[in-house]
Design a protein around this motif. Structure first.
Motif, PDB file in Angstrom:
ATOM      1  N   ASN A 138       0.902  -1.395  -0.103  1.00 39.71           N
ATOM      2  CA  ASN A 138      -0.118  -0.048  -0.005  1.00 39.71           C
ATOM      3  C   ASN A 138       0.668   1.231   0.040  1.00 39.71           C
ATOM      4  O   ASN A 138       0.658   2.287   0.604  1.00 39.71           O
ATOM      5  CB  ASN A 138      -0.976  -0.123   1.301  1.00 39.71           C
ATOM      6  CG  ASN A 138      -1.878   1.178   1.073  1.00 39.71           C
ATOM      7  OD1 ASN A 138      -2.571   1.314   0.075  1.00 39.71           O
ATOM      8  ND2 ASN A 138      -2.254   1.615   2.199  1.00 39.71           N
TER       9      ASN A 138
ATOM     10  N   GLU B 208     -11.522   9.390  -3.776  1.00 40.74           N
ATOM     11  CA  GLU B 208     -11.856   9.143  -2.385  1.00 40.74           C
ATOM     12  C   GLU B 208     -12.087  10.446  -1.338  1.00 40.74           C
ATOM     13  O   GLU B 208     -11.952  10.457  -0.150  1.00 40.74           O
ATOM     14  CB  GLU B 208     -10.699   8.360  -1.787  1.00 40.74           C
ATOM     15  CG  GLU B 208     -10.685   6.790  -2.466  1.00 40.74           C
ATOM     16  CD  GLU B 208     -10.187   5.856  -1.479  1.00 40.74           C
ATOM     17  OE1 GLU B 208      -9.481   6.227  -0.668  1.00 40.74           O
ATOM     18  OE2 GLU B 208     -10.222   4.538  -1.725  1.00 40.74           O
TER      19      GLU B 208
ATOM     20  N   SER C  88     -13.121  10.116   2.823  1.00 43.22           N
ATOM     21  CA  SER C  88     -11.891  10.720   3.578  1.00 43.22           C
ATOM     22  C   SER C  88     -12.725  11.387   4.829  1.00 43.22           C
ATOM     23  O   SER C  88     -12.279  11.710   5.662  1.00 43.22           O
ATOM     24  CB  SER C  88     -11.026  11.830   2.863  1.00 43.22           C
ATOM     25  OG  SER C  88     -12.026  12.862   2.464  1.00 43.22           O
TER      26      SER C  88
ATOM     27  N   ARG D  66      -6.948  10.297  -0.252  1.00 38.91           N
ATOM     28  CA  ARG D  66      -5.698   9.621  -0.732  1.00 38.91           C
ATOM     29  C   ARG D  66      -5.427  10.074  -2.148  1.00 38.91           C
ATOM     30  O   ARG D  66      -4.235  10.190  -2.857  1.00 38.91           O
ATOM     31  CB  ARG D  66      -5.868   8.301  -0.970  1.00 38.91           C
ATOM     32  CG  ARG D  66      -5.979   7.445   0.244  1.00 38.91           C
ATOM     33  CD  ARG D  66      -5.457   5.868   0.154  1.00 38.91           C
ATOM     34  NE  ARG D  66      -6.693   5.263  -0.647  1.00 38.91           N
ATOM     35  CZ  ARG D  66      -6.573   4.039  -1.015  1.00 38.91           C
ATOM     36  NH1 ARG D  66      -5.212   3.308  -0.890  1.00 38.91           N
ATOM     37  NH2 ARG D  66      -7.342   3.673  -1.865  1.00 38.91           N
TER      38      ARG D  66
ATOM     39  N   ARG E  37       2.782   7.821  -1.513  1.00 34.84           N
ATOM     40  CA  ARG E  37       1.556   7.833  -1.140  1.00 34.84           C
ATOM     41  C   ARG E  37       1.033   6.620  -0.692  1.00 34.84           C
ATOM     42  O   ARG E  37       1.536   5.496  -1.479  1.00 34.84           O
ATOM     43  CB  ARG E  37       0.645   8.590  -2.269  1.00 34.84           C
ATOM     44  CG  ARG E  37       1.024  10.124  -2.736  1.00 34.84           C
ATOM     45  CD  ARG E  37       0.522  10.905  -1.648  1.00 34.84           C
ATOM     46  NE  ARG E  37      -0.939  10.854  -1.207  1.00 34.84           N
ATOM     47  CZ  ARG E  37      -1.363  11.185  -0.044  1.00 34.84           C
ATOM     48  NH1 ARG E  37      -0.455  11.548   0.907  1.00 34.84           N
ATOM     49  NH2 ARG E  37      -2.734  11.065   0.069  1.00 34.84           N
TER      50      ARG E  37
ATOM     51  N   VAL F 251      -1.134   4.300  -1.976  1.00 29.66           N
ATOM     52  CA  VAL F 251      -2.192   3.552  -2.746  1.00 29.66           C
ATOM     53  C   VAL F 251      -1.414   2.472  -3.510  1.00 29.66           C
ATOM     54  O   VAL F 251      -0.153   2.391  -3.253  1.00 29.66           O
ATOM     55  CB  VAL F 251      -2.582   4.812  -3.646  1.00 29.66           C
ATOM     56  CG1 VAL F 251      -3.283   5.934  -3.049  1.00 29.66           C
ATOM     57  CG2 VAL F 251      -1.288   5.363  -4.190  1.00 29.66           C
TER      58      VAL F 251
END
Length: 247
Positions: A105, A143, A147, A159, A179, A181
């Motif tokens: 991630n 997103e 958030s 994100r 980041r 993601v």
């Protein structure tokens, strides 16, 4: 802490002195752990945490050019060519974002800008990949709704907000971001770079650039030297891209 990742570059080399020259220049960069140059295949494999744009600059400092041929592993890399949709300018390509996933991630983003007005710009990933009207048709920040945490006085940063990049008086800017993601989550979405983070955006704004995030080759996934679409080799395409402001 950023985990090391691999990148490969096509580099014109004629002898072992070229290999030594390039290796010496690269090892001066912070974050370089390993350099393996293949004279026969004209490729340089690099392992470490240095930004691909910094690696290209270090190789170019030796008087040679370099083309990124792959980064990360299969299905862990992506790229986004950023263009303005304004009709007021002829050279529409103004930026390039290279992304490589280095953890389950965590994705590193190497964003390079060339040709925008001086100032600070926001880089955001948007909900959709619709760039038919430039940034104006890309939707909200990815997103942004998720958030908002119930009971929290300060909403969590989406994100899709990647960060900022400062563009100098020559129209150039570069930033290396990380980041939380995964690459697969972003494929098919769009990235917008603009002085206005949230929008709305104007299609005719030459300083708002946008592109669709596309899958890119992993380190061992792209050994083609000639494009099947144009028939041009990688160096002919490189020359054409540089002429358009790509870096």
């Amino acid at each position: 802490m950023i985990e090391p990742f691999q990148t490969t570059f096509a580099v014109p080399m004629t002898c072992e002195d070229c290999v030594k020259d390039i290796s010496s220049s690269l090892y001066k960069l912070q974050g370089i752990q390993k350099v393996d140059a293949n004279l026969k295949d004209q490729l340089v494999l690099i392992e470490g945490t240095a930004a691909p744009s910094a690696i290209v600059s270090a190789i170019q400092a030796t008087g040679r050019d370099a083309i990124l041929r792959g980064s990360g592993t299969s299905n862990s890399a992506s790229v986004c060519i950023l263009e303005t949709h304004s009709n007021a300018v002829s050279n529409k390509i103004r930026g390039l974002a290279r992304m490589v996933q280095v953890g389950s991630n965590m994705t590193l983003v190497d964003l390079t800008i060339n040709g925008l007005s001086p100032g600070r710009y926001w880089a955001t990933v948007r909900e959709t990949g619709d760039i038919s009207q430039g940034a104006a048709s890309t939707g909200g920040i990815w997103e942004a709704l998720k958030s908002k945490v119930l009971g929290s006085q300060e909403p969590k940063e989406p994100r899709g907000v990647f960060g900022t990049v400062d563009v100098d008086e020559k129209g150039k800017g570069n930033v290396f971001l990380d980041r939380p993601v995964a690459v697969w989550e972003m494929i098919g979405r769009s990235m917008v770079v603009s002085k206005n983070k949230d929008g709305p955006f104007r299609k005719d704004d030459p300083d708002t650039i946008v592109g669709v995030i596309a899958r890119s080759a992993g380190v061992w996934d792209n050994d083609k030297m000639v494009c099947s679409c144009s028939g041009k080799n990688v160096w002919e395409e490189r020359k054409e891209q540089v002429g358009k402001g790509m870096v």
